[in-house]
Scaffold this motif. Structure first.
Motif, PDB file in Angstrom:
ATOM      1  N   UNK A 168       0.802  -1.228   0.000  1.00 60.60           N
ATOM      2  CA  UNK A 168       0.000   0.000   0.000  1.00 60.60           C
ATOM      3  C   UNK A 168       0.835   1.277   0.000  1.00 60.60           C
ATOM      4  N   UNK A 169       2.156   1.134  -0.090  1.00 53.71           N
ATOM      5  CA  UNK A 169       3.017   2.321  -0.070  1.00 53.71           C
ATOM      6  C   UNK A 169       3.869   2.387   1.181  1.00 53.71           C
ATOM      7  N   UNK A 170       4.515   1.289   1.520  1.00 51.09           N
ATOM      8  CA  UNK A 170       5.340   1.234   2.732  1.00 51.09           C
ATOM      9  C   UNK A 170       6.469   2.266   2.666  1.00 51.09           C
ATOM     10  N   UNK A 224      -5.861   3.578  -0.536  1.00 50.11           N
ATOM     11  CA  UNK A 224      -5.063   2.815   0.416  1.00 50.11           C
ATOM     12  C   UNK A 224      -5.969   1.997   1.329  1.00 50.11           C
ATOM     13  N   UNK A 225      -5.712   0.703   1.386  1.00 45.64           N
ATOM     14  CA  UNK A 225      -6.524  -0.171   2.232  1.00 45.64           C
ATOM     15  C   UNK A 225      -6.283  -1.629   1.890  1.00 45.64           C
ATOM     16  N   UNK A 226      -6.484  -2.477   2.858  1.00 47.73           N
ATOM     17  CA  UNK A 226      -6.230  -3.907   2.673  1.00 47.73           C
ATOM     18  C   UNK A 226      -7.099  -4.498   1.565  1.00 47.73           C
ATOM     19  N   UNK A 227      -8.376  -4.133   1.564  1.00 47.95           N
ATOM     20  CA  UNK A 227      -9.280  -4.683   0.557  1.00 47.95           C
ATOM     21  C   UNK A 227      -8.861  -4.333  -0.852  1.00 47.95           C
ATOM     22  N   UNK A 228      -8.306  -3.140  -1.035  1.00 45.00           N
ATOM     23  CA  UNK A 228      -7.796  -2.726  -2.334  1.00 45.00           C
ATOM     24  C   UNK A 228      -6.660  -3.650  -2.774  1.00 45.00           C
ATOM     25  N   UNK A 229      -5.763  -3.969  -1.847  1.00 47.72           N
ATOM     26  CA  UNK A 229      -4.639  -4.857  -2.163  1.00 47.72           C
ATOM     27  C   UNK A 229      -5.124  -6.253  -2.546  1.00 47.72           C
ATOM     28  N   UNK A 230      -6.115  -6.754  -1.813  1.00 47.11           N
ATOM     29  CA  UNK A 230      -6.635  -8.084  -2.107  1.00 47.11           C
ATOM     30  C   UNK A 230      -7.291  -8.110  -3.482  1.00 47.11           C
ATOM     31  N   UNK A 246       7.200  -8.374  -5.860  1.00 42.15           N
ATOM     32  CA  UNK A 246       6.746  -7.180  -5.142  1.00 42.15           C
ATOM     33  C   UNK A 246       5.929  -6.309  -6.093  1.00 42.15           C
ATOM     34  N   UNK A 247       4.732  -5.957  -5.660  1.00 39.89           N
ATOM     35  CA  UNK A 247       3.846  -5.114  -6.454  1.00 39.89           C
ATOM     36  C   UNK A 247       3.356  -3.942  -5.612  1.00 39.89           C
ATOM     37  N   UNK A 248       3.366  -2.766  -6.181  1.00 39.67           N
ATOM     38  CA  UNK A 248       2.729  -1.614  -5.549  1.00 39.67           C
ATOM     39  C   UNK A 248       1.290  -1.551  -6.038  1.00 39.67           C
ATOM     40  N   UNK A 249       0.356  -1.540  -5.102  1.00 42.83           N
ATOM     41  CA  UNK A 249      -1.059  -1.502  -5.482  1.00 42.83           C
ATOM     42  C   UNK A 249      -1.377  -0.268  -6.318  1.00 42.83           C
ATOM     43  N   UNK A 250      -0.682   0.832  -6.050  1.00 37.77           N
ATOM     44  CA  UNK A 250      -0.949   2.084  -6.768  1.00 37.77           C
ATOM     45  C   UNK A 250      -0.582   1.997  -8.245  1.00 37.77           C
ATOM     46  N   UNK A 251       0.301   1.060  -8.600  1.00 40.67           N
ATOM     47  CA  UNK A 251       0.712   0.902 -10.000  1.00 40.67           C
ATOM     48  C   UNK A 251      -0.166  -0.070 -10.774  1.00 40.67           C
ATOM     49  N   UNK A 252      -1.046  -0.755 -10.093  1.00 42.77           N
ATOM     50  CA  UNK A 252      -1.883  -1.781 -10.707  1.00 42.77           C
ATOM     51  C   UNK A 252      -3.226  -1.180 -11.129  1.00 42.77           C
ATOM     52  N   UNK A 253      -3.630  -1.438 -12.341  1.00 44.39           N
ATOM     53  CA  UNK A 253      -4.904  -0.931 -12.876  1.00 44.39           C
ATOM     54  C   UNK A 253      -5.055   0.574 -12.598  1.00 44.39           C
TER      55      UNK A 253
END
Length: 329
Positions: free
Chosen positions: A77-79, A108-114, A94-101
């Motif tokens: 989520x942006x550690x 920012x949030x766990x559900x977004x990462x899942x 390693x993937x940054x959620x912000x770079x995906x789709x």
């Protein structure tokens, strides 16, 4: 009551102990026979103290010694600490959620990462583990994966465990899971009594079949676990679900203030689902602001925090996902 009969039967048939699946070679044989791929994802935000060991244990035992897990990834989520470097060093993707789709933005949030992990990962079965487990052991993976490999009629499995809690300098054997006992269990008992057999409905250790997960909406925040549980139950029934005893889990205990925010998000998810399913009718809009009263000396003041209660639509409806998976547009 019919639901009581169902629940009694479910507890007997769909509750397992991790030791029932400790023959990892047999699980690998089942995976290969059924031509399945398994992905493990850790949703992370500043977990440098635990993520390295978690990945190392899973990789050594369940990728190298036994090829049960096909890929291990961190969805971050942006550690701002060393989480990402450590994860890469011990062999995880390693993937940054912000770079995906990126067309859909990032929250920012766990559900977004899942949710985004469904796009990023290749597995037919997706296993999610929290990244703050201090007593990590391969059983957290093979125990949860076991029922999915053994029983084709089971679609989604959650772990449960004893949760010690730290009081001062001492560790008590139990006492964790406060939100579950004070908030979630009473709500389940009233509105979804068949789900009241889950010992840890909010646990962060669970796995499901892609064909089911891709058809579910994902809450972006704390409500994701209860939302998934309710939705799978409503669409596929109680016996599509299972739970596994993992004995004990040691992790970071959250403050009462954090638990209050978590409870607010979970309550929001509950009432959203109850309205959608026409179980209850509420004339008032469900509030987005959480009011927290604080005291500093003799001064008492109100802190209002606005929550972003976005629900990501099922991944199967995302054009980029359908293209990547070779599905018709």
């Amino acid at each position: 009551m019919r639901w009581q009969e169902n629940l009694d039967r479910w507890i007997k048939t769909n509750t397992f102990h991790h030791s029932q699946f400790s023959d990892i070679k047999r699980l690998v044989d089942l995976k290969e026979k059924k031509e399945l791929k398994i992905s493990l994802a850790f949703p992370t935000l500043n977990e440098e103290n635990t993520i390295g060991k978690e990945i190392q244990v899973m990789r050594d035992e369940l990728q190298i010694n036994y090829p049960l897990i096909d890929e291990i990834a961190v969805i971050d989520s942006g550690s701002t600490d060393n989480t990402l470097n450590i994860a890469q060093e011990v062999g995880a993707k390693v993937h940054l959620a912000s770079n995906c789709l990126p067309r859909y933005g990032h929250i920012k949030g766990k559900g977004e990462n899942l949710w985004k992990s469904l796009y990023l990962l290749e597995g037919d079965i997706i296993l999610w583990l929290d990244a703050d487990i201090k007593n990590i052991h391969p059983k957290f993976a093979y125990g949860i994966l076991g029922p999915l490999l053994e029983f084709d009629e089971i679609f989604y499995v959650k772990g449960f465990y004893e949760r010690p809690i730290k009081k001062g300098n001492k560790m008590r054997r139990s006492g964790g899971g406060r939100v579950t006992e004070i908030l979630v269990r009473p709500l389940l008992s009233n509105f979804y009594p068949e789900l009241s057999g889950f010992l840890q409905p909010l646990s962060g250790e669970y796995a499901g079949r892609r064909e089911i997960l891709e058809r579910l909406p994902f809450r972006v925040g704390y409500g994701v676990e209860i939302g998934l549980l309710i939705d799978i139950y409503e669409q596929y029934g109680l016996f599509s679900l299972a739970q596994v005893d993992l004995d004990r889990r040691v992790h970071r205990n959250r403050s009462l203030e954090e638990l209050g925010r978590m409870s607010f998000a979970i309550l929001h998810t509950f009432f959203t689902r109850l309205q959608q399913q026409e179980i209850v009718s509420i004339n008032k809009k469900i509030e987005d602001y959480f009011n927290l009263v604080k005291a500093k000396g003799e001064e008492i003041f109100l802190v209002r925090k606005k929550f972003t209660f976005i629900e990501r639509k099922p991944m199967i409806e995302i054009k980029e996902y359908r293209k990547k998976r070779g599905l018709s547009l």
